[in-house]
Write a protein that holds these residues in place. Structure first.
Motif, PDB file in Angstrom:
ATOM      1  N   TYR A 175      47.618  25.737 -25.969  1.00 48.54           N
ATOM      2  CA  TYR A 175      47.181  25.726 -27.278  1.00 48.54           C
ATOM      3  C   TYR A 175      47.469  27.148 -27.987  1.00 48.54           C
ATOM      4  N   ASN A 176      48.114  27.915 -27.311  1.00 47.20           N
ATOM      5  CA  ASN A 176      48.430  29.079 -28.011  1.00 47.20           C
ATOM      6  C   ASN A 176      47.304  30.283 -28.344  1.00 47.20           C
ATOM      7  N   ARG A 177      46.406  30.358 -27.265  1.00 44.46           N
ATOM      8  CA  ARG A 177      45.126  30.988 -27.616  1.00 44.46           C
ATOM      9  C   ARG A 177      45.273  32.222 -26.750  1.00 44.46           C
ATOM     10  N   VAL A 178      44.566  33.346 -27.322  1.00 41.98           N
ATOM     11  CA  VAL A 178      44.350  34.614 -26.788  1.00 41.98           C
ATOM     12  C   VAL A 178      43.215  34.293 -25.697  1.00 41.98           C
ATOM     13  N   VAL A 179      43.240  34.214 -24.762  1.00 42.19           N
ATOM     14  CA  VAL A 179      42.089  34.232 -23.778  1.00 42.19           C
ATOM     15  C   VAL A 179      42.099  35.486 -22.705  1.00 42.19           C
ATOM     16  N   GLY A 227      42.988  37.050 -14.714  1.00 45.50           N
ATOM     17  CA  GLY A 227      41.517  36.862 -14.310  1.00 45.50           C
ATOM     18  C   GLY A 227      41.613  35.777 -13.242  1.00 45.50           C
ATOM     19  N   HIS A 228      42.574  34.600 -13.523  1.00 51.61           N
ATOM     20  CA  HIS A 228      42.609  33.708 -12.520  1.00 51.61           C
ATOM     21  C   HIS A 228      42.993  34.185 -11.184  1.00 51.61           C
ATOM     22  N   LEU A 229      43.871  35.019 -11.098  1.00 55.89           N
ATOM     23  CA  LEU A 229      44.419  35.542  -9.766  1.00 55.89           C
ATOM     24  C   LEU A 229      43.300  35.928  -9.113  1.00 55.89           C
ATOM     25  N   ALA A 230      42.660  36.891  -9.903  1.00 55.08           N
ATOM     26  CA  ALA A 230      41.376  37.853  -9.411  1.00 55.08           C
ATOM     27  C   ALA A 230      40.515  37.102  -8.894  1.00 55.08           C
ATOM     28  N   SER A 231      40.255  35.749  -9.407  1.00 58.51           N
ATOM     29  CA  SER A 231      39.002  34.766  -9.038  1.00 58.51           C
ATOM     30  C   SER A 231      39.446  33.843  -7.824  1.00 58.51           C
ATOM     31  N   ALA A 232      40.801  33.606  -7.817  1.00 58.30           N
ATOM     32  CA  ALA A 232      41.267  32.873  -6.670  1.00 58.30           C
ATOM     33  C   ALA A 232      41.249  33.417  -5.291  1.00 58.30           C
ATOM     34  N   ILE A 260      44.045  35.681 -18.996  1.00 56.49           N
ATOM     35  CA  ILE A 260      43.581  34.885 -18.149  1.00 56.49           C
ATOM     36  C   ILE A 260      44.199  34.506 -16.845  1.00 56.49           C
ATOM     37  N   GLU A 261      45.361  34.715 -17.051  1.00 56.74           N
ATOM     38  CA  GLU A 261      46.339  34.739 -15.565  1.00 56.74           C
ATOM     39  C   GLU A 261      45.901  35.776 -14.666  1.00 56.74           C
TER      40      GLU A 261
END
Length: 456
Positions: free
Chosen positions: A165-169, A405-410, A402-403
Motif C-alpha cells: 500500500y506504499n505506506r511509510v511505516v 522492526g520486524h527483524l528486531a522483534s522476530a 518496519i522491516e
C-alpha cells in the motif's frame, strides 16, 4: 471528479459504511489503498500533517507529545478503549495548549477519518499487527511501537502491507536515532574490534519475591471495553495484571503474559537486539536455543524470571540474558550490549559506550593495541520522531523501517519459541521458516480470535 467517476469510485467513508473496506471488523481489505493526505504532499509543503493516536497510555502519551511538539503536526484524533487513558491523553494535550482532538473508543473510527494522514500505534503488543495492516489499507502512514508483533509471521505481514500500500511505516526503536548508538555501530562495522565472535545482551533486576503479585480475576474497571482490549487475543477473565494500569508499577504488566507479548526478551530485548542486527548487518540467526523458567517470583505472570537465549549466526554467537531475582551485574550495568572482538570489546547502552582494547603480551609488560574511549548519552526519542516526520514528507524509508522492526522483534520471538518448546530450532532468515520441526514452524503464526483476522 465526474459524477460517473464519483459513483464508480466510492469514497473511503462510503466504503467503510458499506463494509467493503473491512471484512468482519478484521484486517481483510483487498481493494487498492486510498491515498492519505501525507502521500499527496510534496516535500516542503506547508500543510500540517494530521495524526491519529491509538493508545495514549504511558508510552503512547510520550510519543504523542513528541509528535505534538513539532509545529508541522496536528494531533487530530485520540483513541483508547479505556477511558481513563483517553482522558490522560486529552489532559496532556490541553496542558500543552494544543487544540482538542476528536476522541474515540474504537480505533476503526480513526481509520475512517479522511483527513488523518498518519496513525501512531501504542496499543498493547498483541494489537500492533492488525492495527498496522488496517491502517495501511486505509491509506494511512504508521508509527508503531515495538515489539511490532507477538510472533514472527505477523511482522512479515506488516512489512508486506507497508510495501503493498506504499505506506511509510516506522517503528519506535528510537535508539537508532541516538548519535552515540550510530557512532557505536560505525565502530563495529569499521573493524576496530577485530573479528567479533560473541555479542552479549542482558537485562538484570530484582523483583523477588512478589513480582507483580497474584491479584484475583475480577470485573473490568469502569470505562474499559475488555472485549476490545483483548481483540485478536484469546478471551480471558479480566485480571489487573493482564491489563496493567496507568498509575502504578503494573502499567506494562500485560507484557508478562504470552497472549499479549513476549516478556523481557521482546520488551527490552528488542531494543538491544535491534542494534546488534544493525551493527552486524544480519537478518536473523541460523540456530536458536533457550532455557529458563520461573524459579523465584511468586506471581501470576507466564514469562520466566530467569532465562538465557542463545542465537548462532554465521560468524558469531549472540546471547540474551534476563534475571528478575538478582540485579547484580558485576560492573554496575543492569542492561546493555557488549560486542567482543579479537582486538577489543565495545560496551553500549543508552547512556553511552566504552571501548576496552585487548592486551598484547610483550614479555614482562603489556601494551594496549589501541586507546580506550567513551562517550556520553545522546538524545534519541525526539530526534527519532522528527526523522519519522521528515519521512512522511519526503516519502523516504525511515531509519527504523518496519522491516528493521520486524527483524528486531522476530529474533526474541524465536528465542521464546525455543525456550517454550524446550529444543533447539534451525531457522532460515531468508525464508523465515523453521526446518525439520513442523510444530515449531506452525507456531511462527498465532490464531486470531473471531471476528479479527490478519490479511494483507
Amino acid at each position: 471528479m465526474s459524477e460517473h467517476s464519483d459513483k464508480k469510485n466510492l469514497n473511503r467513508r462510503e466504503l467503510l459504511k458499506s463494509g467493503a473496506f473491512f471484512a468482519m471488523a478484521g484486517a481483510g481489505l483487498t481493494a487498492a489503498p486510498l491515498m492519505g493526505a501525507a502521500a499527496k504532499k510534496a516535500a516542503g509543503a506547508n500543510d500540517r500533517i494530521r495524526v491519529g493516536v491509538i493508545g495514549p497510555g504511558k508510552q503512547g502519551r510520550s510519543n504523542m507529545m513528541a509528535f505534538a511538539s513539532n509545529p508541522e503536526i496536528e494531533i487530530a484524533a485520540v483513541c483508547d478503549c479505556y477511558k481513563p487513558n483517553l482522558d490522560l491523553g486529552l489532559k496532556a494535550l490541553a496542558e500543552a495548549g494544543k487544540t482538542a482532538p476528536k476522541t474515540f473508543a474504537d480505533f476503526r473510527k480513526v481509520l475512517e477519518l479522511k483527513d488523518i494522514d498518519c496513525v501512531m500505534i501504542a496499543s498493547p503488543d498483541h494489537w500492533h499487527p492488525a492495527m498496522t495492516v488496517m491502517a495501511c489499507q486505509a491509506g494511512k502512514d504508521v508509527y508503531v511501537e515495538k515489539p511490532v508483533s507477538v510472533c514472527v509471521a505477523e511482522g512479515r505481514k506488516m512489512v508486506e502491507a507497508a510495501r503493498k500500500y506504499n505506506r511509510v511505516v516506522g517503528v519506535g526503536t528510537q535508539q537508532r536515532s541516538g548519535k552515540h548508538f550510530q557512532r557505536a555501530v560505525e565502530i563495529v562495522q569499521s573493524g576496530k574490534l577485530g573479528r567479533v565472535t560473541e555479542v552479549r545482551t542482558w537485562n538484570y533486576g530484582n523483583e523477588f519475591p512478589k513480582g507483580i503479585g497474584n491479584p484475583p480475576d475480577s470485573q473490568p474497571p469502569a470505562g474499559l471495553d475488555w472485549d476490545m482490549w483483548l481483540g485478536p487475543a484469546p478471551m480471558r477473565p479480566f485480571n489487573i495484571n493482564r491489563f496493567g494500569v496507568v498509575d502504578d508499577d503494573r502499567w506494562s504488566s500485560f507484557r508478562w503474559f504470552w497472549d499479549y507479548a513476549g516478556g523481557w526478551p521482546t520488551d527490552w530485548g528488542t531494543h538491544l537486539i535491534d542494534i546488534v542486527l544493525w551493527a552486524t548487518k544480519q537478518k536473523g540467526p541460523r540456530r536458536v536455543t533457550g532455557m529458563g523458567q520461573k524459579f523465584g517470583l511468586q506471581d501470576n505472570r507466564d514469562t520466566p524470571d530467569t532465562m538465557i537465549l542463545c542465537y548462532e549466526f554465521p560468524e558469531f554467537i549472540l546471547t540474551y540474558e534476563c534475571r528478575r531475582c538478582s540485579g547484580e551485574s558485576g560492573d554496575g550495568h543492569g542492561y546493555g550490549i557488549e560486542f567482543h572482538g579479537t582486538d577489543g570489546s565495545l560496551y553500549l547502552n543508552r547512556q553511552g559506550y566504552s571501548f576496552r582494547p585487548e592486551k598484547e603480551d610483550k614479555g614482562d609488560e603489556t601494551c594496549d593495541k589501541s586507546p580506550a574511549f567513551s562517550a556520553g548519552e545522546s538524545e534519541q526519542h525526539s530526534l527519532h520522531v522528527k526523522a519519522f516526520i521528515d519521512c512522511l514528507k519526503t516519502r523516504k524509508r525511515f531509519a527504523s523501517d518496519i522491516e528493521d522492526g520486524h527483524l528486531a522483534s522476530a529474533t526474541p520471538h524465536l528465542g521464546n519459541l525455543a525456550l517454550r518448546l524446550g529444543r533447539s530450532l534451525q531457522y532460515d532468515p531468508e525464508t523465515e521458516r523453521i526446518a525439520g520441526d513442523p510444530e515449531a514452524d506452525r507456531m511462527l503464526m498465532r490464531d486470531y480470535r473471531a471476528p479479527w483476522k490478519l490479511e494483507v
